[in-house]
Design a protein around this motif. Structure first.
Motif, short mmCIF file in Angstrom:
data_model
loop_
_atom_site.label_atom_id
_atom_site.label_comp_id
_atom_site.label_asym_id
_atom_site.label_seq_id
_atom_site.Cartn_x
_atom_site.Cartn_y
_atom_site.Cartn_z
N GLY A 279 -0.35 3.56 -9.75
CA GLY A 279 -1.35 4.17 -10.62
C GLY A 279 -2.12 3.10 -11.36
O GLY A 279 -1.82 1.91 -11.27
N GLY A 280 -3.15 3.52 -12.09
CA GLY A 280 -3.93 2.57 -12.85
C GLY A 280 -5.23 3.18 -13.34
O GLY A 280 -5.31 4.39 -13.58
N ARG A 281 -6.22 2.30 -13.45
CA ARG A 281 -7.52 2.73 -13.98
C ARG A 281 -8.12 3.83 -13.11
O ARG A 281 -8.13 3.77 -11.89
N ALA A 282 -8.68 4.84 -13.79
CA ALA A 282 -9.23 6.01 -13.08
C ALA A 282 -10.29 5.59 -12.07
O ALA A 282 -10.33 6.10 -10.94
N GLU A 283 -11.11 4.64 -12.46
CA GLU A 283 -12.21 4.22 -11.59
C GLU A 283 -11.69 3.72 -10.23
O GLU A 283 -12.30 3.97 -9.19
N ILE A 284 -10.55 3.03 -10.27
CA ILE A 284 -9.96 2.53 -9.03
C ILE A 284 -9.20 3.65 -8.31
O ILE A 284 -9.35 3.85 -7.11
N MET A 285 -8.41 4.39 -9.06
CA MET A 285 -7.58 5.45 -8.44
C MET A 285 -8.44 6.53 -7.79
O MET A 285 -8.02 7.16 -6.81
N ASP A 286 -9.63 6.74 -8.32
CA ASP A 286 -10.51 7.76 -7.74
C ASP A 286 -11.09 7.33 -6.38
O ASP A 286 -11.81 8.09 -5.74
N TYR A 287 -10.73 6.11 -5.99
CA TYR A 287 -11.19 5.62 -4.69
C TYR A 287 -10.28 6.10 -3.55
O TYR A 287 -10.57 5.87 -2.38
N ILE A 288 -9.15 6.74 -3.91
CA ILE A 288 -8.29 7.21 -2.81
C ILE A 288 -8.59 8.67 -2.47
O ILE A 288 -9.08 9.44 -3.29
N ALA A 289 -8.27 9.01 -1.21
CA ALA A 289 -8.51 10.35 -0.68
C ALA A 289 -7.70 11.38 -1.48
O ALA A 289 -6.59 11.07 -1.89
N PRO A 290 -8.18 12.56 -1.77
CA PRO A 290 -9.41 13.13 -1.22
C PRO A 290 -10.67 12.84 -2.02
O PRO A 290 -11.76 13.21 -1.59
N LEU A 291 -10.55 12.14 -3.19
CA LEU A 291 -11.76 11.86 -3.97
C LEU A 291 -12.58 10.75 -3.33
O LEU A 291 -13.80 10.79 -3.32
N GLY A 292 -11.87 9.74 -2.82
CA GLY A 292 -12.56 8.56 -2.30
C GLY A 292 -12.23 8.29 -0.85
O GLY A 292 -11.50 9.06 -0.21
N PRO A 293 -12.72 7.17 -0.33
CA PRO A 293 -12.61 6.89 1.09
C PRO A 293 -11.30 6.23 1.53
O PRO A 293 -11.03 6.18 2.74
N VAL A 294 -10.50 5.70 0.62
CA VAL A 294 -9.29 4.98 1.04
C VAL A 294 -8.18 5.98 1.32
O VAL A 294 -7.77 6.75 0.44
N TYR A 295 -7.66 5.98 2.56
CA TYR A 295 -6.69 6.99 2.92
C TYR A 295 -5.28 6.61 2.50
O TYR A 295 -4.86 5.47 2.64
N GLN A 296 -4.56 7.59 2.04
CA GLN A 296 -3.18 7.40 1.58
C GLN A 296 -2.56 8.79 1.52
O GLN A 296 -3.22 9.72 1.04
N ALA A 297 -1.34 8.95 2.03
CA ALA A 297 -0.77 10.29 2.17
C ALA A 297 0.75 10.25 2.25
O ALA A 297 1.34 9.18 2.26
N GLY A 298 1.41 11.42 2.32
CA GLY A 298 2.87 11.44 2.48
C GLY A 298 3.45 12.84 2.52
O GLY A 298 3.27 13.60 1.57
N THR A 299 4.16 13.15 3.60
CA THR A 299 4.80 14.47 3.74
C THR A 299 5.70 14.79 2.55
O THR A 299 5.69 15.90 2.03
N LEU A 300 6.48 13.79 2.13
CA LEU A 300 7.49 14.04 1.10
C LEU A 300 7.04 13.55 -0.29
O LEU A 300 7.82 13.59 -1.24
N SER A 301 5.79 13.09 -0.40
CA SER A 301 5.32 12.55 -1.68
C SER A 301 5.36 13.61 -2.78
O SER A 301 4.89 14.72 -2.59
N GLY A 302 5.95 13.23 -3.93
CA GLY A 302 6.05 14.18 -5.05
C GLY A 302 7.12 15.23 -4.81
O GLY A 302 7.13 16.27 -5.49
N ASN A 303 8.04 14.95 -3.91
CA ASN A 303 9.11 15.91 -3.60
C ASN A 303 9.75 16.44 -4.90
O ASN A 303 10.16 15.65 -5.76
N PRO A 304 9.88 17.75 -5.04
CA PRO A 304 10.32 18.30 -6.32
C PRO A 304 11.74 17.91 -6.73
O PRO A 304 12.01 17.74 -7.93
N VAL A 305 12.64 17.75 -5.78
CA VAL A 305 14.01 17.35 -6.15
C VAL A 305 13.99 15.91 -6.68
O VAL A 305 14.62 15.59 -7.69
N ALA A 306 13.22 15.07 -6.00
CA ALA A 306 13.10 13.68 -6.45
C ALA A 306 12.42 13.61 -7.82
O ALA A 306 12.81 12.80 -8.68
#
Ligand SMILES: Cc1ncc(COP(=O)(O)O)c(C=O)c1O
Ligand SMILES: NCC(=O)CCC(=O)O
Length: 429
Positions: A279-306
């Protein structure tokens, strides 16, 4: 101490798991002998499959800052598991995690959850490269940021222990974009930026190096990195996978008062389950998908048990006085070690920050550079490690890993550790 069951399991493990381990740092290659197989943990203690008990200073490589099996963490996991193991869709608990992280680490306006520290750093550097439109990356020799290709160049931790800091399999075309510089050497960073500054996307640094044993930043080093990144408009990434919520509630950046652009987290933030975050500055973080063009993803990201495990871990750490207590215990243990080593005539140096320690068998006056770490007596460490293990103290099985103290180590645990060390020092070659 008998290790028959561990030995049998290690034989079996090697048939279908490369080297018998799912991560090389577990293999005891740095100290010799065979790894111990564990069965149960409670508080600051571990029990192996042969029934031996140990005082634990590995803490699952960091996450178990509140000890093993903390009832609050276990309950949170059980309650969430009873509702669902995961949806791959938004949940309230991941929003609570994001709010909590951004409150505790004020340099983060926005944060994305991932499933390991490696994913966090890999994603952060992709984001920094996408955001700046530059390819080059500066890291420091002996620092470890997970095993993504760009970061396995002169890396620390197991890569250093096994003697493959630059891994085969990393394409040379990629590795050429990673510039390695000496830790705690600001002049080297300045010289590098004078030459390549406007091609450098980011500096990634462990604000306290914990993968070449424990090496805190010298005064002015982190501040200097901040100033250089400001001048060249490069992204400053603090890799706080290890130090986040360990050395202070706000991480090393709170301890030293230096603000990065991006922060990577892991370990403590998952309470023992597989979690990372960047995480970090909003201006940079808003560059990742779906807001921005840099792709980053994960099936289990934010898993509720974790998320439940991590939030329970963090809530415990928010209680008053936790880090003061942790700092006192870490110092008492390490100063005790120093005193005993001196009494035994063994050259020994300590580096201590709250919750993390580095012990070096060396007669150098200080250990703040990679070369100074490498000059320490690794053979003596090996004998020390096995002496401690035999007396029920579980340390990281490498001279190049930091040690961890948890909130639940008692005075009795520390006294017992020092008594073991005194006995080991008495006959240490
Ligand atoms: C500073 C640092 N960054 C990144 C990582 C990678 O995290 P993980 O092992 O969860 O992929 C680690 C430890 O492994 C670490 O100590
Ligand atoms: N300090 C080293 C780590 O935390 C790494 C653990 C692993 O790679 O299993």
């Amino acid at each position: 101490m008998r290790h028959e069951q561990s030995h049998a399991l290690f034989q079996q493990a090697q048939a279908h798991i490369p080297g018998g381990v799912n991560s090389p740092v577990r293999a005891f290659r740095g100290v010799g002998g065979e790894p111990v197989f564990f069965e149960r943990g409670e508080g600051a203690h571990l029990w192996d499959v042969d029934g031996n008990r140990y005082i634990d200073y590995v803490a699952s490589w960091g996450p178990m800052i509140n000890g093993h099996n903390h009832p609050d963490v276990v309950r949170a996991v059980q309650e969430q598991a009873a509702r669902s193991l995961g949806f791959g869709a938004p949940t309230a608990i991941e929003v609570e995690m994001a709010d909590t992280l951004c409150r505790l680490v004020p340099s983060m306006d926005k944060v994305r959850m991932v499933s390991s520290g490696t994913e966090a750093t890999m994603s952060a550097i992709r984001l920094a490269r996408g955001y700046t439109g530059r390819d080059k990356l500066v890291k420091f020799e002996g620092c470890y940021h997970g095993h993504a290709d760009s970061l396995l160049v002169k890396a620390g931790s197991g890569a250093l222990t096994l003697g493959v800091p630059t891994s085969p399999g990393v394409p040379a075309d990629l590795a050429q974009h990673t510039i390695n510089l000496p830790y705690n050497d600001l002049a080297a960073v300045e010289a590098c930026f004078a030459q390549f500054g406007y091609d450098i996307a980011a500096i990634i640094v462990e604000p306290i190096a914990g993968n070449m044993n424990c090496v805190p930043p010298e005064r002015g080093f982190l501040e200097g990195l901040r100033a250089i990144c400001d001048h060249y408009e490069s992204v400053l990434i603090f890799d706080e996978v290890m130090t986040g919520f360990r050395v202070a509630l706000g991480g090393a950046q709170a301890l030293y008062g230096v603000t990065p652009d991006l922060t990577t987290l892991g370990k403590v933030v998952g309470g023992g389950l597989p979690v990372g975050a960047f995480g970090g500055r909003a201006e940079i973080m808003d560059y990742i998908a779906p807001l921005g063009p840099v792709y980053q993803a994960g099936t289990l990201s934010g898993n509720p048990v974790a998320m439940a495990a991590g939030l329970a871990n963090l809530r415990l750490l928010e209680q008053r006085g936790v880090y003061e207590d942790l700092a006192e215990k870490t110092l008492a243990l390490s100063e005790g070690m120093q005193t005993l080593a001196e009494a035994a005539g063994i050259p020994f140096r300590i580096n201590v920050v709250p919750g993390m320690f580095g012990w070096f068998f060396t007669d150098q006056p200080k250990v703040s550079r990679y070369e100074e770490v490498m000059a320490s007596n690794v053979d003596r460490f090996r004998r020390f490690f096995h002496g401690m293990l035999e007396r029920g103290v579980y340390l990281a099985p490498s001279a190049f890993e930091a040690g961890f103290v948890s909130t639940v180590h008692s005075t009795a645990d520390i006294d017992a550790t020092l008594a073991a060390a005194e006995a080991v020092f008495a006959n240490l070659e």
